[in-house]
Design a protein around this motif. Structure first.
Motif, PDB file in Angstrom:
ATOM      1  N   ILE A   1      65.207  61.766 -17.050  1.00 17.19           N
ATOM      2  CA  ILE A   1      63.877  62.893 -17.793  1.00 17.19           C
ATOM      3  C   ILE A   1      64.143  64.123 -16.564  1.00 17.19           C
ATOM      4  O   ILE A   1      63.933  64.397 -16.546  1.00 17.19           O
ATOM      5  CB  ILE A   1      63.215  62.012 -17.758  1.00 17.19           C
ATOM      6  CG1 ILE A   1      62.559  60.227 -17.706  1.00 17.19           C
ATOM      7  CG2 ILE A   1      61.020  62.255 -18.153  1.00 17.19           C
ATOM      8  CD1 ILE A   1      61.723  59.295 -17.071  1.00 17.19           C
TER       9      ILE A   1
ATOM     10  N   TRP B   1      62.575  57.609  -8.948  1.00 18.19           N
ATOM     11  CA  TRP B   1      62.540  58.807  -9.177  1.00 18.19           C
ATOM     12  C   TRP B   1      63.401  59.791  -7.277  1.00 18.19           C
ATOM     13  O   TRP B   1      63.098  58.276  -6.480  1.00 18.19           O
ATOM     14  CB  TRP B   1      61.206  59.420  -8.215  1.00 18.19           C
ATOM     15  CG  TRP B   1      61.175  60.742  -7.368  1.00 18.19           C
ATOM     16  CD1 TRP B   1      60.871  61.924  -8.019  1.00 18.19           C
ATOM     17  CD2 TRP B   1      60.899  61.252  -6.166  1.00 18.19           C
ATOM     18  NE1 TRP B   1      61.035  63.018  -7.563  1.00 18.19           N
ATOM     19  CE2 TRP B   1      60.866  62.735  -6.354  1.00 18.19           C
ATOM     20  CE3 TRP B   1      60.391  60.580  -4.842  1.00 18.19           C
ATOM     21  CZ2 TRP B   1      60.672  63.051  -4.893  1.00 18.19           C
ATOM     22  CZ3 TRP B   1      60.836  61.158  -3.751  1.00 18.19           C
ATOM     23  CH2 TRP B   1      60.663  62.839  -3.698  1.00 18.19           C
TER      24      TRP B   1
ATOM     25  N   ASN C   1      60.873  50.343 -19.551  1.00 15.01           N
ATOM     26  CA  ASN C   1      60.138  51.148 -19.474  1.00 15.01           C
ATOM     27  C   ASN C   1      60.220  51.491 -18.119  1.00 15.01           C
ATOM     28  O   ASN C   1      59.002  51.633 -17.850  1.00 15.01           O
ATOM     29  CB  ASN C   1      59.582  51.440 -20.485  1.00 15.01           C
ATOM     30  CG  ASN C   1      58.986  53.632 -20.310  1.00 15.01           C
ATOM     31  OD1 ASN C   1      59.992  54.247 -20.783  1.00 15.01           O
ATOM     32  ND2 ASN C   1      58.232  52.917 -20.910  1.00 15.01           N
ATOM     33  N   HIS C   2      61.132  51.743 -17.042  1.00 12.85           N
ATOM     34  CA  HIS C   2      60.581  51.536 -16.127  1.00 12.85           C
ATOM     35  C   HIS C   2      60.961  53.509 -15.339  1.00 12.85           C
ATOM     36  O   HIS C   2      61.908  53.664 -15.047  1.00 12.85           O
ATOM     37  CB  HIS C   2      61.163  51.136 -14.949  1.00 12.85           C
ATOM     38  CG  HIS C   2      61.219  51.010 -12.918  1.00 12.85           C
ATOM     39  ND1 HIS C   2      59.548  49.904 -12.412  1.00 12.85           N
ATOM     40  CD2 HIS C   2      61.982  51.090 -12.358  1.00 12.85           C
ATOM     41  CE1 HIS C   2      60.134  50.806 -11.292  1.00 12.85           C
ATOM     42  NE2 HIS C   2      61.536  50.939 -11.393  1.00 12.85           N
ATOM     43  N   LYS C   3      60.132  53.892 -14.164  1.00 14.75           N
ATOM     44  CA  LYS C   3      60.704  55.137 -14.192  1.00 14.75           C
ATOM     45  C   LYS C   3      60.985  55.277 -12.242  1.00 14.75           C
ATOM     46  O   LYS C   3      60.965  54.715 -11.782  1.00 14.75           O
ATOM     47  CB  LYS C   3      60.095  56.253 -14.147  1.00 14.75           C
ATOM     48  CG  LYS C   3      58.928  56.802 -15.379  1.00 14.75           C
ATOM     49  CD  LYS C   3      57.870  57.762 -15.215  1.00 14.75           C
ATOM     50  CE  LYS C   3      57.519  58.048 -16.333  1.00 14.75           C
ATOM     51  NZ  LYS C   3      55.971  58.162 -16.126  1.00 14.75           N
TER      52      LYS C   3
ATOM     53  N   GLU D   1      65.102  52.537 -19.098  1.00 13.92           N
ATOM     54  CA  GLU D   1      64.492  52.054 -20.204  1.00 13.92           C
ATOM     55  C   GLU D   1      65.644  50.966 -20.893  1.00 13.92           C
ATOM     56  O   GLU D   1      63.985  49.731 -21.689  1.00 13.92           O
ATOM     57  CB  GLU D   1      65.534  52.710 -21.897  1.00 13.92           C
ATOM     58  CG  GLU D   1      64.955  54.594 -22.049  1.00 13.92           C
ATOM     59  CD  GLU D   1      65.800  55.060 -23.097  1.00 13.92           C
ATOM     60  OE1 GLU D   1      67.193  54.470 -23.288  1.00 13.92           O
ATOM     61  OE2 GLU D   1      65.383  56.024 -23.043  1.00 13.92           O
TER      62      GLU D   1
ATOM     63  N   VAL E   1      70.641  54.473 -15.775  1.00  7.98           N
ATOM     64  CA  VAL E   1      69.394  55.175 -16.152  1.00  7.98           C
ATOM     65  C   VAL E   1      69.958  56.767 -16.317  1.00  7.98           C
ATOM     66  O   VAL E   1      70.426  57.264 -16.127  1.00  7.98           O
ATOM     67  CB  VAL E   1      68.899  54.745 -14.598  1.00  7.98           C
ATOM     68  CG1 VAL E   1      67.693  54.976 -15.145  1.00  7.98           C
ATOM     69  CG2 VAL E   1      68.700  53.367 -14.228  1.00  7.98           C
TER      70      VAL E   1
ATOM     71  N   ASP F   1      63.126  62.775 -11.966  1.00 11.51           N
ATOM     72  CA  ASP F   1      63.100  61.356 -12.416  1.00 11.51           C
ATOM     73  C   ASP F   1      64.052  60.671 -13.539  1.00 11.51           C
ATOM     74  O   ASP F   1      64.903  61.690 -13.661  1.00 11.51           O
ATOM     75  CB  ASP F   1      61.791  61.780 -13.177  1.00 11.51           C
ATOM     76  CG  ASP F   1      60.484  62.133 -12.393  1.00 11.51           C
ATOM     77  OD1 ASP F   1      60.309  61.868 -11.172  1.00 11.51           O
ATOM     78  OD2 ASP F   1      59.633  62.970 -13.484  1.00 11.51           O
ATOM     79  N   TYR F   2      64.137  60.104 -13.373  1.00 10.83           N
ATOM     80  CA  TYR F   2      64.757  59.051 -14.467  1.00 10.83           C
ATOM     81  C   TYR F   2      64.219  58.011 -14.274  1.00 10.83           C
ATOM     82  O   TYR F   2      63.105  57.017 -14.126  1.00 10.83           O
ATOM     83  CB  TYR F   2      66.166  58.543 -13.101  1.00 10.83           C
ATOM     84  CG  TYR F   2      66.985  59.594 -13.282  1.00 10.83           C
ATOM     85  CD1 TYR F   2      68.628  60.136 -13.364  1.00 10.83           C
ATOM     86  CD2 TYR F   2      66.182  60.197 -11.894  1.00 10.83           C
ATOM     87  CE1 TYR F   2      68.842  60.592 -12.827  1.00 10.83           C
ATOM     88  CE2 TYR F   2      67.217  60.859 -11.009  1.00 10.83           C
ATOM     89  CZ  TYR F   2      68.883  61.493 -12.103  1.00 10.83           C
ATOM     90  OH  TYR F   2      69.546  62.058 -11.302  1.00 10.83           O
ATOM     91  N   LEU F   3      64.505  57.731 -16.303  1.00 11.50           N
ATOM     92  CA  LEU F   3      63.899  56.387 -17.281  1.00 11.50           C
ATOM     93  C   LEU F   3      65.146  55.419 -16.985  1.00 11.50           C
ATOM     94  O   LEU F   3      66.084  55.264 -17.672  1.00 11.50           O
ATOM     95  CB  LEU F   3      63.768  56.690 -18.268  1.00 11.50           C
ATOM     96  CG  LEU F   3      62.736  55.980 -19.022  1.00 11.50           C
ATOM     97  CD1 LEU F   3      61.218  55.546 -18.325  1.00 11.50           C
ATOM     98  CD2 LEU F   3      62.452  56.199 -20.680  1.00 11.50           C
TER      99      LEU F   3
END
Length: 50
Positions: A6, A28, A24-26, A16, A3, A12-14
């Motif tokens: 961001i 934290w 495209n899931h965030k 993909e 992951v 925050d991480y994404l």
């Protein structure tokens, strides 16, 4: 699974993609993670449990 972080927002991480599918899931990570490890990692890894 890897992951990416961001950089605009601390913690925050994404996610993909997962198993070839676009997510495209965030994700934290709270400040406790930074306190325990002394920094937030550029990437985090996880494993799906079955």
């Amino acid at each position: 699974m890897r992951v990416k972080r961001i950089w605009a927002v601390v913690g925050d991480y994404l996610l993909e993609q997962f198993r070839g599918e676009f997510k495209n899931h965030k994700i934290w990570l709270c400040r406790v993670t930074e306190f325990v490890f002394k920094h937030l990692p550029e990437r985090i890894y996880f494993k799906e449990l079955k």
